[in-house]
Design a protein around this motif. Structure first.
Motif, PDB file in Angstrom:
ATOM      1  N   ARG A 184     -42.698 -41.210 -92.884  1.00  0.00           N
ATOM      2  CA  ARG A 184     -43.966 -40.864 -92.270  1.00  0.00           C
ATOM      3  C   ARG A 184     -44.023 -39.357 -92.046  1.00  0.00           C
ATOM      4  NH1 ARG A 184     -45.098 -45.052 -87.821  1.00  0.00           N
ATOM      5  NH2 ARG A 184     -43.348 -44.021 -86.830  1.00  0.00           N
ATOM      6  N   LYS A 185     -45.201 -38.755 -92.227  1.00  0.00           N
ATOM      7  CA  LYS A 185     -45.329 -37.308 -92.128  1.00  0.00           C
ATOM      8  C   LYS A 185     -45.302 -36.798 -90.687  1.00  0.00           C
ATOM      9  CE  LYS A 185     -47.814 -36.242 -96.406  1.00  0.00           C
ATOM     10  NZ  LYS A 185     -49.049 -35.676 -96.995  1.00  0.00           N
ATOM     11  N   LYS A 186     -45.935 -37.533 -89.787  1.00  0.00           N
ATOM     12  CA  LYS A 186     -46.034 -37.040 -88.410  1.00  0.00           C
ATOM     13  C   LYS A 186     -44.903 -37.615 -87.555  1.00  0.00           C
ATOM     14  CE  LYS A 186     -50.981 -36.073 -88.640  1.00  0.00           C
ATOM     15  NZ  LYS A 186     -52.327 -36.330 -88.057  1.00  0.00           N
ATOM     16  N   ASN A 187     -45.183 -38.672 -86.817  1.00  0.00           N
ATOM     17  CA  ASN A 187     -44.133 -39.262 -85.993  1.00  0.00           C
ATOM     18  C   ASN A 187     -43.033 -39.837 -86.885  1.00  0.00           C
ATOM     19  OD1 ASN A 187     -45.680 -38.718 -83.689  1.00  0.00           O
ATOM     20  ND2 ASN A 187     -46.762 -40.668 -83.872  1.00  0.00           N
ATOM     21  N   PHE A 188     -41.773 -39.700 -86.427  1.00  0.00           N
ATOM     22  CA  PHE A 188     -40.637 -40.115 -87.239  1.00  0.00           C
ATOM     23  C   PHE A 188     -40.738 -41.576 -87.654  1.00  0.00           C
ATOM     24  CE2 PHE A 188     -36.540 -42.201 -87.617  1.00  0.00           C
ATOM     25  CZ  PHE A 188     -35.981 -41.464 -88.652  1.00  0.00           C
ATOM     26  N   GLY A 189     -40.423 -41.840 -88.898  1.00  0.00           N
ATOM     27  CA  GLY A 189     -40.357 -43.201 -89.399  1.00  0.00           C
ATOM     28  C   GLY A 189     -39.976 -43.215 -90.863  1.00  0.00           C
TER      29      GLY A 189
END
Length: 266
Positions: A184-189
């Motif tokens: 994921r680009k924003k929040n970690f994932g």
């Protein structure tokens, strides 16, 4: 890990939604975040055996054909206005008894009051307490594929709006090997994929917990060589990086439920 102790009891961890049942002027139902959900469970209001002056803490559950808590079934009931699947409230603690705040009393005294507080019905139950055989009990929970247990100090007080370290959850984790297929680009994932029956890769969920700074550094060192596409929210990678995760269970749609990263597999 589970442990046997004369100072502790064990209870089944029910796979449902935490619920406070309050009977002051009328029956009210609240989530642990204090959201009023009374209207969602009319049967718990109309069929309540809880007397005035009582506030209970517990879990509202839906059971499957085998009588096991069904979290997906519970979510479906909670999120739908038309779903009428029967629910059961399982009380594990008492906050008020006959109008008196009992949170400062030790756990086993509160258990005595909980026993006196209401008569069990099809809609209202009390959690069963296991004394002294915690490790054996956990083995039975695992054999039946249940979510886990909670180990509680007999002298613990009821903690309002904060986690009590005197209560310890022991989850019956399921382990799985997956491929990291993006992030994921924003929040970690990290995106997790597994091999489908036709040999192709299919999505299996998002890993948000578990990786240490060392794991993240190792991942960042190889990800650029594996990227082949991206969109507004995700970057996609060739599924060559394999990892082990632990998960509460698999959903009926074949997705990992709350997966936690354990380690990379070479």
């Amino acid at each position: 890990m589970p442990f046997n102790s004369a100072r502790h009891i064990a209870e089944l961890k029910f796979d449902g939604i935490r619920l406070i049942v309050s009977h002051t002027d009328e029956i009210k139902l609240y989530t642990r975040h204090n959201n009023d959900v009374t209207a969602k469970f009319p049967e718990l209001v109309l069929k309540s055996p809880v007397p005035p002056g009582t506030i209970l803490d517990g879990e509202v559950i839906v059971t499957d054909a085998d009588g096991k808590p069904d979290f997906e079934g519970m979510l479906a009931r909670f999120q739908s206005k038309s779903n009428k699947t029967p629910v059961t409230f399982v009380a594990f603690d008492i906050i008020k008894h006959r109008g008196i705040d009992v949170t400062s009393l030790p756990l086993m005294r509160r258990k005595d009051l909980l026993e006196q507080a209401f008569e069990e019905t099809d809609y209202y139950k009390r959690v069963q307490v296991v004394r002294g055989l915690t490790t054996e009990y956990f083995k039975i929970v695992k054999q039946h594929g249940l979510e886990g247990i909670v180990i509680k100090d007999k002298d613990s007080r009821y903690e309002i709006d904060r986690r009590s370290w005197a209560w310890q959850k022991v989850i019956n984790w399921t382990y799985a090997d997956v491929y990291i297929s993006g992030y994921r680009k924003k929040n970690f994932g990290w995106l997790a994929s597994v091999e489908a029956t036709d040999g192709n890769m299919r999505p299996a969920g998002i890993i948000e917990l578990g990786p240490t700074p060392t794991h993240k550094k190792a991942f960042n060192g190889v990800r650029k060589n594996l990227v082949f596409e991206e969109d507004k929210n995700f970057v996609y990678m060739q599924p060559l990086l394999k990892a082990r995760v632990k998960t509460r269970n698999w959903t009926k749609k074949g997705m990992l439920r709350s997966p936690v990263f354990v380690d990379f597999l070479l």
